[in-house]
Motif scaffolding. Structure first.
Motif: not given
Length: 663
Positions: A340-366
């Motif tokens: 999170y600190q060192q390597y992710i500075s561009k779009p990365v495939p993830s479950l969030a993007g997968y579900f968005e592509e399926q018509g979902y709303k993806s939300m993180a809560i912390h």
């Protein structure tokens, strides 16, 4: 008469200047010989915490002692070249190296990992370790170091000034900087020196690496690991071959993936990663006055459940998120790194993007600060539509220093009920964050009984009350969604085992492991200390299965398959690999028969190398997979409306609690 006197005066002046130069040379040479040895002793004493262990290492490893002294000498010379005066340079070098040793010592005590070069970039996060080390003994050690530093600094104003000439400063700076750089990047000549001195770098066990080689040498050797090397054979031709294999493999569906348990509806999918959640009843020598986690125990009997193999212990929550959300593995990254600190500075495939592509709303809560672990930026790159952080909680309930798990459950319910689309929610809780010696709940209703010291008993009971509250928050969600006509799936798990005292104290006293020395653990104990329970609940009947071991990086693929959803090519590979090799850490591999290995067996190496190539291509490489596979999953983009719903000024919170270490 006058010329004779003048000549004597000149000779006397020259002799005095020569004597001054001689003394300057003497003190500089003495410092170059003595200071590094003193520094090595101080650093190793702090790091090891024992005079006996320090002397044993020093007298048993003269070559390693010499190498650490040489490195400390170059650090001292670099500071001397910058500062220009001897005593202030000694003071600053002592302060720098001793502070590094203190950080390493406490980090090992807390989470079993030493101080790495990339820890320097954790800026705000690093300050959150202070509440964990602010005890009397720790403060006394730090105080002594600061007192010595100040004494040397004050002495520099009273003692004769020993300065380097400008030309000498430039030469010292250049030589020391080049030498440190060469050791850091493992230049050919330094590699030959290390080989000649018999140095063995233990990359897969950094605590042992620092213990065997000494802190200065181990830290310096880790500098090169800040850059992830390209796998052997990585090129477009090889990735095109892997892409073809992935496409053929993804066409094979399991029985669960071919079914549609939701009858055409899209279920809400809720992942809850509960802070440090673990089952304290697994301590064999401890009993409790009541079942602390009854919901978990019931679901372990009624639904899909098992144990996730976490790459972390006691901290580093974001690394677990990284594995679950991306399907990538920490095993292929430098030990102690933070993607999170060192390597992710561009779009990365993830479950969030997968579900968005399926018509979902993806939300993180912390329910903590959005900047922590760089989440507010990383979630954007992962394709989340929204991130609800601490600032978006209005007048929340606190338990101890953190927003309660019950409050997170309320937020999940509110978000799902108020959104027209199906939702993918990734929630990371905070209430049960360590340390657990703070009596945050007052009297703990659930009592622990066993051969425990009073401090260990108090720590365990405080942690157990937090686990009980986490269990109750899960039951609250179940009670709500049982009444909902929207199909819903909840996946509940911990990120890592809790840090229950220094040196795994409660685990040793409770009989969970036989020693606090992690290098002496059996493979079974290593697995035990990285296994957290997970349970699945749904208001729709899903196939039930028990998973004794499953790596976090395989969880996303496993759940998509369980829910009958089409797996993207890379996650289909994960699903297939997990059937052969369900567990993989840097120093532990578990096969389908639950046989344990300290490294990847020959039979699995080709698949693991495919996995490594895929990860490198996605994070660091040329993204050849996206070129050869026509998959929206591999070409995810940032959501254009990211966090728009929370763009307005967040409501003010009555409290501003900032006591956390690594979540």
């Amino acid at each position: 008469m006058r010329p004779i006197l003048s000549s004597k005066f000149k000779r006397k002046k020259q002799a005095k200047a020569e004597m001054k130069r001689s003394w300057r040379f003497f003190w500089n040479m003495s410092a170059c010989m003595a200071v590094p040895l003193v520094l090595v002793f101080c650093v190793e004493l702090i790091q090891r915490g024992s005079f006996h262990e320090t002397w044993t290492w020093i007298f048993g490893n003269p070559e390693l002692l010499a190498l650490n002294a040489v490195l400390d000498l170059f650090v001292f010379l670099l500071i001397y070249g910058l500062a220009g005066e001897l005593l202030p340079s000694v003071a600053l070098t002592l302060l720098l190296l001793c502070m590094m040793a203190f950080i390493s010592y406490f980090k090992v005590k807390l989470i079993g990992e030493p101080f790495f070069p990339w820890d320097i970039f954790l800026n705000k996060e690093s300050m959150n370790i202070l509440p964990l080390v602010a005890n009397k003994q720790a403060l006394m050690r730090i105080g002594i170091t600061l007192a010595v530093f100040l004494a040397l600094f004050v002495l520099s104003f009273r003692a004769p000034r020993l300065r380097l000439r400008p030309s000498s400063r430039a030469a010292v700076l250049l030589v020391s900087a080049l030498a440190l750089y060469s050791f850091g990047v493992n230049a050919p000549w330094t590699s030959r020196v290390l080989n000649l001195m018999g140095v063995s770098e233990i990359e897969w066990n950094q605590s042992e690496n620092y213990g065997n080689n000494g802190m200065s040498l181990a830290f310096t050797m880790n500098v090169k690991n800040a850059i992830v090397p390209k796998p052997s054979g990585y090129n477009e031709q090889e990735m095109a071959k892997i892409a073809m294999t992935l496409q053929n493999q993804s066409g094979v569906q399991t029985a669960s993936a071919e079914a549609d348990p939701f009858h055409g509806k899209k279920p809400n999918v809720i992942f809850i990663m509960n802070e440090a959640f673990w089952d304290p009843t697994l301590l064999p020598n401890v009993t409790f006055s009541e079942d602390p986690v009854p919901t978990i125990h019931r679901l372990q009997q009624e639904s899909t459940s098992g144990y996730l193999l976490s790459p972390q212990f006691g901290g580093g929550t974001s690394n677990v998120e990284y594995e679950v959300l991306t399907g990538l593995s920490m095993s292929f990254l430098p030990d102690g790194s933070v993607p999170y600190q060192q390597y992710i500075s561009k779009p990365v495939p993830s479950l969030a993007g997968y579900f968005e592509e399926q018509g979902y709303k993806s939300m993180a809560i912390h329910p903590y600060e959005g900047w922590f672990w760089n989440r507010e930026n990383v979630y954007k790159e992962m394709g989340f539509e929204s991130f609800m952080s601490k600032d978006q909680f209005v007048n929340p309930e606190y338990k101890g220093a953190f927003i309660s798990d019950n409050e997170v459950a309320n937020s999940i319910i509110k978000q799902v009920d108020s959104t027209d689309k199906p939702m993918f929610i990734y929630a990371v809780t905070m209430q049960n964050h360590g340390p657990y010696d703070d009596n945050r709940y007052g009297a703990n209703p659930i009592k622990a009984e066993g051969d425990l010291t009073p401090d260990a008993k108090n720590i365990l009971e405080t942690y157990t009350q937090g686990a009980h509250d986490a269990d109750a928050s899960l039951q609250k969600l179940i009670d709500h969604f049982e009444q909902s006509d929207e199909p819903t799936v909840i996946v509940f798990y911990g990120d890592h085992l809790p840090m229950l005292g220094y040196d795994y104290d409660v685990y040793v006293q409770g009989g969970f492991i036989h020693t606090s020395n992690s290098s002496q653990w059996s493979l079974e104990e290593l697995k035990r200390m990285h296994s957290v329970p997970f349970v699945v609940w749904s208001n729709v009947n899903l196939p039930k299965e028990q998973k004794p071991v499953l790596s976090n990086s395989f969880l996303g693929a496993y759940m998509l398959d369980k829910m009958g959803m089409k797996l993207p090519e890379t996650l289909a590979f994960n699903a297939e690999l997990s059937r052969k090799m369900p567990g993989m850490l840097r120093n532990l591999v578990v096969d389908a028969d639950l046989t344990l290995y300290p490294s990847v067996p020959e039979a699995f190496k080709p698949d693991v190398e495919y996995y490594r190539h895929m990860q490198y291509d996605i994070l660091f490489g040329k993204q050849y997979l996206a070129k050869y596979i026509d998959s929206p999953y591999l070409r995810q983009n940032v959501m254009p409306n990211y966090n728009r719903e929370f763009a307005e000024e967040a409501p003010e919170d009555a409290d501003d609690h900032l006591n956390a270490s690594d979540n």
